[in-house]
Design a protein around this motif. Structure first.
Motif, PDB file in Angstrom:
ATOM      1  N   SER A 161       0.694   4.274   4.168  1.00 60.46           N
ATOM      2  CA  SER A 161       0.835   3.823   4.630  1.00 60.46           C
ATOM      3  C   SER A 161       1.200   2.190   4.713  1.00 60.46           C
ATOM      4  O   SER A 161       2.045   1.382   5.923  1.00 60.46           O
ATOM      5  CB  SER A 161      -0.363   3.466   6.300  1.00 60.46           C
TER       6      SER A 161
ATOM      7  N   GLY B  73       4.747   0.778   1.235  1.00 58.71           N
ATOM      8  CA  GLY B  73       6.358  -0.085   1.342  1.00 58.71           C
ATOM      9  C   GLY B  73       6.794  -1.959   1.845  1.00 58.71           C
ATOM     10  O   GLY B  73       7.160  -2.512   1.582  1.00 58.71           O
TER      11      GLY B  73
ATOM     12  N   GLU C 167       5.235  -3.904  -1.474  1.00 54.14           N
ATOM     13  CA  GLU C 167       6.412  -4.004  -1.711  1.00 54.14           C
ATOM     14  C   GLU C 167       7.246  -5.010  -1.187  1.00 54.14           C
ATOM     15  O   GLU C 167       7.930  -5.726  -2.712  1.00 54.14           O
ATOM     16  CB  GLU C 167       6.896  -2.761  -2.580  1.00 54.14           C
ATOM     17  N   LYS C 168       7.767  -4.720   0.246  1.00 53.93           N
ATOM     18  CA  LYS C 168       8.489  -5.695   0.479  1.00 53.93           C
ATOM     19  C   LYS C 168       8.097  -7.101   0.228  1.00 53.93           C
ATOM     20  O   LYS C 168       9.194  -7.683  -0.023  1.00 53.93           O
ATOM     21  CB  LYS C 168       8.644  -5.191   2.085  1.00 53.93           C
TER      22      LYS C 168
ATOM     23  N   ALA D  12       7.145  -2.229   9.195  1.00 58.02           N
ATOM     24  CA  ALA D  12       7.977  -1.477   8.690  1.00 58.02           C
ATOM     25  C   ALA D  12       9.060  -1.461   9.394  1.00 58.02           C
ATOM     26  O   ALA D  12       9.048  -1.300  10.595  1.00 58.02           O
ATOM     27  CB  ALA D  12       6.401  -0.343   8.706  1.00 58.02           C
TER      28      ALA D  12
END
Length: 285
Positions: free
Chosen positions: A44, A47, A50-51, A242
């Motif tokens: 969860s 992402g 890393e962003k 997200a």
């Protein structure tokens, strides 16, 4: 690239605005989760992490508010943060809100520096397992428990059977191994900042004011103030979120979630909410 182009411009034309990406890691830590049961896990959070590290920024800011949970997921999140920090050569600044305890503190030590409010709760460097036992209730209501296994230790710590001393000893041995991993990680990251206190790794927790004395945090302060002091008054904070696409809102190929799915999730959610409430309650929250 943006920073490089900025340096090539005449000094009077250069932008003085610094944008710091911010990740919010809030909630209990556990594998799984979903739309009706959000939780922190590598799946969860990967992402978002890393962003954030993809931004052209001098540092990454992480807001943590977690009473803990899965030691495995905690360490996986910690490792992903540290791996990307080394790969991208970026500083990680962690800011504790209400609590960073147990697995929440394990994630916090991924920061090169840890900041907290004086009343934040930090620590709880230990391992806990909790369950219930129902053997007397089974007798009272006249229900017979039938368990058939291949392997004599397959049904250890069954909550519907009397607790066995050897099962508890086996569980304690596992807990000690996990605890040692936790302690080693904290010592590796905090190093000589840690004070030689006999209670440090006993599972106790403290306010950040005391945590500062113990070396569990580096300073007291809030995110906005610290970042503006360090990078300038024009510093902007960019919250990393997200994406919510068509499939995320309506399900696969636009199909809505069915009523039975919602009902099942809601029933499970009541139990999960009680467990989550118990975790937060340990720290008076």
């Amino acid at each position: 690239m943006k920073r490089l182009l900025n340096r090539l411009l005449p000094k009077s034309w250069r932008s003085t605005v610094v944008t710091i990406p911010v990740i919010r890691l809030h909630g209990i830590i556990m594998a799984g989760g979903g739309q009706f049961r959000p939780s922190l896990s590598l799946a969860s959070t990967a992402g978002l992490i890393e962003k954030a590290f993809g931004f052209d920024a001098p540092a990454i800011a992480i807001s943590i508010n977690s009473p803990g949970g899965s030691p495995v997921q905690s360490r996986l999140i910690f490792k992903r943060i540290r791996d990307l920090a080394a790969e991208k050569n970026k500083k990680v600044l962690v800011f504790v809100e209400d609590v960073a305890a147990s697995g929440g503190y394990m994630i916090a030590v991924a920061g090169d520096e840890i900041f907290a409010d004086p009343s934040s709760i930090v620590g709880s460097i230990g391992v806990v397992s909790a369950s219930f036992g129902f053997p007397e209730l089974m007798k009272k209501i006249g229900v017979e428990r039938r368990v058939h296994t291949a392997g004599q230790n397959k049904a250890v710590l069954d909550p519907f059977k009397p607790e066995k001393k050897e099962d508890v000893e086996r569980l304690k041995a596992l807990q000690l191994e996990v605890h040692e991993t936790f302690i080693d990680l904290v010592k590796e990251r905090r190093g000589t900042k840690l004070k030689d206190d006999p209670d440090l790794f006993t599972g106790l927790f403290w306010t950040a004011k005391k945590g500062l004395e113990l070396g569990l945090v580096d300073a007291l302060g809030d995110m906005r103030s610290v970042l503006k002091t360090r990078f300038g008054e024009k510093t902007q904070l960019k919250l990393i979120t997200a994406p919510r696409g068509l499939f995320g809102r309506f399900g696969l190929f636009g199909s809505r979630i069915s009523a039975p799915d919602i009902a099942a999730a809601a029933a499970t959610g009541v139990i999960d909410a009680a467990e989550e409430r118990a975790l937060w309650a340990r720290f008076g929250l």
